[in-house]
Design a protein around this motif. Structure first.
Motif, PDB file in Angstrom:
ATOM      1  N   UNK A   7       4.610  10.185  -9.585  1.00  0.00           N
ATOM      2  CA  UNK A   7       4.176  10.657 -10.897  1.00  0.00           C
ATOM      3  C   UNK A   7       3.314  11.909 -10.815  1.00  0.00           C
ATOM      4  N   UNK A   8       2.454  11.999  -9.801  1.00  0.00           N
ATOM      5  CA  UNK A   8       1.661  13.234  -9.672  1.00  0.00           C
ATOM      6  C   UNK A   8       2.589  14.408  -9.404  1.00  0.00           C
ATOM      7  N   UNK A   9       3.611  14.177  -8.587  1.00  0.00           N
ATOM      8  CA  UNK A   9       4.585  15.233  -8.316  1.00  0.00           C
ATOM      9  C   UNK A   9       5.258  15.715  -9.589  1.00  0.00           C
ATOM     10  N   UNK A  10       5.649  14.756 -10.439  1.00  0.00           N
ATOM     11  CA  UNK A  10       6.295  15.126 -11.707  1.00  0.00           C
ATOM     12  C   UNK A  10       5.344  15.923 -12.587  1.00  0.00           C
ATOM     13  N   UNK A  11       4.095  15.456 -12.684  1.00  0.00           N
ATOM     14  CA  UNK A  11       3.135  16.119 -13.574  1.00  0.00           C
ATOM     15  C   UNK A  11       2.843  17.531 -13.075  1.00  0.00           C
ATOM     16  N   UNK A  12       2.696  17.675 -11.751  1.00  0.00           N
ATOM     17  CA  UNK A  12       2.399  19.005 -11.219  1.00  0.00           C
ATOM     18  C   UNK A  12       3.593  19.947 -11.308  1.00  0.00           C
ATOM     19  N   UNK A  42       6.918  17.115 -16.408  1.00  0.00           N
ATOM     20  CA  UNK A  42       5.622  16.630 -16.879  1.00  0.00           C
ATOM     21  C   UNK A  42       5.787  15.836 -18.165  1.00  0.00           C
ATOM     22  N   UNK A  43       6.611  16.368 -19.076  1.00  0.00           N
ATOM     23  CA  UNK A  43       6.854  15.654 -20.328  1.00  0.00           C
ATOM     24  C   UNK A  43       7.400  14.265 -20.032  1.00  0.00           C
ATOM     25  N   UNK A  44       8.374  14.196 -19.110  1.00  0.00           N
ATOM     26  CA  UNK A  44       9.003  12.914 -18.777  1.00  0.00           C
ATOM     27  C   UNK A  44       7.975  11.930 -18.213  1.00  0.00           C
ATOM     28  N   UNK A  45       7.104  12.423 -17.294  1.00  0.00           N
ATOM     29  CA  UNK A  45       6.127  11.542 -16.664  1.00  0.00           C
ATOM     30  C   UNK A  45       5.131  11.015 -17.696  1.00  0.00           C
ATOM     31  N   UNK A  46       4.604  11.910 -18.523  1.00  0.00           N
ATOM     32  CA  UNK A  46       3.586  11.487 -19.493  1.00  0.00           C
ATOM     33  C   UNK A  46       4.202  10.585 -20.555  1.00  0.00           C
ATOM     34  N   UNK A  47       5.445  10.874 -20.915  1.00  0.00           N
ATOM     35  CA  UNK A  47       6.167  10.044 -21.865  1.00  0.00           C
ATOM     36  C   UNK A  47       6.312   8.614 -21.333  1.00  0.00           C
ATOM     37  N   UNK A  48       6.611   8.506 -20.039  1.00  0.00           N
ATOM     38  CA  UNK A  48       6.832   7.188 -19.440  1.00  0.00           C
ATOM     39  C   UNK A  48       5.521   6.411 -19.310  1.00  0.00           C
ATOM     40  N   UNK A  85       0.839  -1.206   0.000  1.00  0.00           N
ATOM     41  CA  UNK A  85       0.000   0.000   0.000  1.00  0.00           C
ATOM     42  C   UNK A  85       0.873   1.254   0.000  1.00  0.00           C
ATOM     43  N   UNK A  86       1.930   1.244   0.808  1.00  0.00           N
ATOM     44  CA  UNK A  86       2.839   2.395   0.838  1.00  0.00           C
ATOM     45  C   UNK A  86       3.490   2.565  -0.532  1.00  0.00           C
ATOM     46  N   UNK A  87       3.869   1.442  -1.167  1.00  0.00           N
ATOM     47  CA  UNK A  87       4.526   1.519  -2.477  1.00  0.00           C
ATOM     48  C   UNK A  87       3.584   2.136  -3.514  1.00  0.00           C
ATOM     49  N   UNK A  88       2.301   1.748  -3.472  1.00  0.00           N
ATOM     50  CA  UNK A  88       1.328   2.339  -4.394  1.00  0.00           C
ATOM     51  C   UNK A  88       1.239   3.841  -4.151  1.00  0.00           C
ATOM     52  N   UNK A  89       1.195   4.220  -2.863  1.00  0.00           N
ATOM     53  CA  UNK A  89       1.138   5.642  -2.527  1.00  0.00           C
ATOM     54  C   UNK A  89       2.362   6.389  -3.035  1.00  0.00           C
ATOM     55  N   UNK A  90       3.541   5.770  -2.891  1.00  0.00           N
ATOM     56  CA  UNK A  90       4.771   6.425  -3.331  1.00  0.00           C
ATOM     57  C   UNK A  90       4.802   6.582  -4.848  1.00  0.00           C
ATOM     58  N   UNK A  91       4.377   5.527  -5.572  1.00  0.00           N
ATOM     59  CA  UNK A  91       4.337   5.597  -7.038  1.00  0.00           C
ATOM     60  C   UNK A  91       3.410   6.718  -7.483  1.00  0.00           C
ATOM     61  N   UNK A  92       2.258   6.818  -6.804  1.00  0.00           N
ATOM     62  CA  UNK A  92       1.280   7.850  -7.116  1.00  0.00           C
ATOM     63  C   UNK A  92       1.908   9.232  -6.895  1.00  0.00           C
TER      64      UNK A  92
END
Lengths: 313, 230
Positions: free
Chosen positions: A229-234, A240-246, A219-226
């Motif tokens: 990527x949300x951090x990158x997009x924001x 943001x380009x890198x996150x959406x590209x991935x 559960x913590x790992x899911x939270x960290x992944x979230x």
């Protein structure tokens, strides 16, 4: 753009395997210590799960280092890394942690299996006997230092990549935590898989204990992944380009959604929850769940390494 | 003295945290603030005037010959953008890609053996190939992607302002001499009378990726030609 060959790619899959094995070793040790400390106490050396961790941890860390050395362009000069140090280099500090980790790891293994080793030795090599007895007296200190070193090693694999300031996906403060937590869960999975392969009881106290920790860990790992990527997009811009590209619909997007999220996190979580409510655990359940978890973490390392190097600042 | 396991763990944890925080904060700013020895009088830098550059690649060829750079890798690249405008009034933009000789060089920071270093005398970012093991951490860390593994020495290599080949003999870097349009200016940033400083004071210049805090010493004078790009 090809998934495994593109401009700007410096570190290839051997590095991903190394990152995976180092985290796995740290995780296996971590769970073996937890098992001994909270459940098995002085009976730890009987347990096939602790035995499995004691085999997996050194083999994984040696294998990882071997891959790392062969990946150098001058493998025969690897000793220079051990002789020259640079305090500002994450890799150099990681080498120090790795060296200390291996020494303390063997000291700990010797403590755990002291009775068994003494039996095998009989009256031979009294020096080794004395060394073992002395180590056992220091067991509390050795265990404490090993926990700290294992956590440092798990986080180091993330810091190694997050120091690369030219790649926004890698230069991310969540990455070391993500690698630490996923490394711990891969260690748990390897310990479980090794334990049941060594004919450990798939319904035993060890499996129940590890599964109890694994569920919150996933559960913590899911939270960290979230957050990652949300951090990158924001952050916008190239982050943001890198996150959406991935995460998009390319090869690596599939690896992420099907491999990491689906097989590596969702299925083990579902199986673990199922095993928690069902009456007993069987060999196949434990082995399959652990294998999915391991494969998921391995794919995560590759995914981060490759997609991280795709988008520069 | 009786020390409990908990106290011991806390102590070791605090010590490790302290050491790593100390190491991390020492890196970038501290080095420039707390320099104990008197600074050298020389700090080399380069300006590339993109208005003068015609993209002939004479600099690339000269560098290849003088510094014995094999085919397949290069210390300097001229990147071409365009064409802009309609034929026959077309133009291109050229920009130089080579080592920026950063004051806070990421490659130097990450190098595990100290093979990548900043020469204190000249401010040049250099490679001690005897120490390099080829981990390629510097290549990945460089935001300008100008480092490569030299196919013969198997060690990291990049532009060193011809430090080993020509500066030692009192000559200018070979790319500067080879340029037919005098687009490149090389000199000492600390000498107010140098052509370099005069040029930087006369024309507005930019440097690449300054937001990363690398403080590069390769300056570019932006071309006036071509269209506005967002």
């Amino acid at each position: 753009m090809s998934a495994f060959h593109f401009e700007g790619l410096v570190w290839h899959w051997p590095i991903a395997i190394y990152l995976f094995l180092a985290g796995l070793s740290a995780g296996a040790v971590f769970f073996a210590i937890m098992l001994k400390h909270f459940k098995l106490y002085h009976e730890a050396w009987h347990s096939p799960f602790v035995q499995a961790a004691a085999i997996i941890a050194p083999v994984a860390v040696f294998g990882g280092l071997g891959i790392l050395v062969f990946d150098l362009t001058r493998p025969l000069d690897f000793w220079k890394i051990l002789v020259f140090y640079n305090t500002t280099s994450v890799m150099s500090m990681g080498v120090l942690v790795l060296m200390a980790y291996q020494v303390v790891l063997f000291a700990w293994i010797a403590c755990i299996f002291q009775r068994r080793i003494s039996q095998l030795l009989g009256k031979r090599l009294p020096i080794v006997q004395r060394l073992l007895n002395w180590l056992v007296l220091q067991e509390a200190a050795i265990t404490g230092i090993l926990v700290i070193l294992a956590i440092s090693l798990g986080a180091y694999t993330g810091f190694l990549l997050s120091a690369l300031i030219g790649f926004p996906l890698l230069n991310n403060p969540v990455l070391p935590l993500l690698f630490l937590i996923s490394g711990l869960s891969s260690g748990a999975a390897a310990t479980l898989l090794g334990g049941v392969l060594l004919r450990g009881n798939p319904n035993g106290v060890e499996v129940r204990f590890i599964h109890g920790i694994e569920i919150p860990l996933i559960l913590v790992e899911i939270g960290l992944l979230f957050t990652f990527f949300v951090g990158l997009i924001l952050s916008g811009g190239q982050s943001q380009v890198a996150a959406l590209n991935a995460l998009g619909f390319g090869f690596w997007g599939w690896i992420f959604w099907a491999g990491v999220v689906g097989m590596g996190l969702t299925l083990p979580l579902a199986f673990n929850l199922w095993m928690k409510v069902s009456a007993d655990r069987k060999f196949a359940y434990v082995a399959v769940t652990a294998s999915f978890s391991l494969l998921g973490v391995f794919l995560l390392r590759n995914f981060i390494l490759y997609t991280g190097q795709m988008t520069g600042t | 003295m009786q020390v409990s396991k908990r106290q011991f763990l806390k102590g070791v944890g605090a010590l490790l945290t302290g050491v790593s925080v100390y190491g991390a904060t020492r890196t970038l700013q501290a080095d420039s603030l707390l320099q104990p020895e008197p600074e050298s009088e020389t700090k080399y830098a380069m300006v590339h005037d993109e208005n003068a550059c015609i993209g002939c690649n004479a600099c690339v060829q000269a560098c290849r010959e003088v510094n014995h750079i094999p085919e397949g890798v290069t210390r300097v690249k001229i990147e071409r953008k365009g064409p802009f405008g309609e034929y026959p009034n077309q133009s291109y933009r050229f920009s130089r890609v080579s080592c920026q000789h950063c004051e806070a060089a990421p490659c130097v920071r990450v190098c595990p053996t100290g093979a990548a270093y900043i020469d204190k005398e000249t401010g040049i970012v250099a490679v001690n190939s005897d120490r390099c093991v080829g981990c390629q951490y510097c290549i990945a860390a460089c935001p300008y992607q100008v480092r490569y593994i030299h196919p013969e020495t198997r060690t990291a290599d990049k532009c060193d302002f011809c430090q080993k080949s020509r500066l030692a003999q009192g000559l200018l870097p070979t790319c500067v001499e080879a340029c037919p349009t005098k687009a490149l200016t090389f000199g000492n940033l600390k000498d107010p009378e140098s052509d370099l400083v005069k040029l930087l004071k006369a024309k507005p210049s930019y440097r690449a990726k300054v937001d990363l805090g690398t403080r590069p010493k390769l300056f570019h004078i932006q071309t006036i030609d071509g269209e506005i790009m967002l």
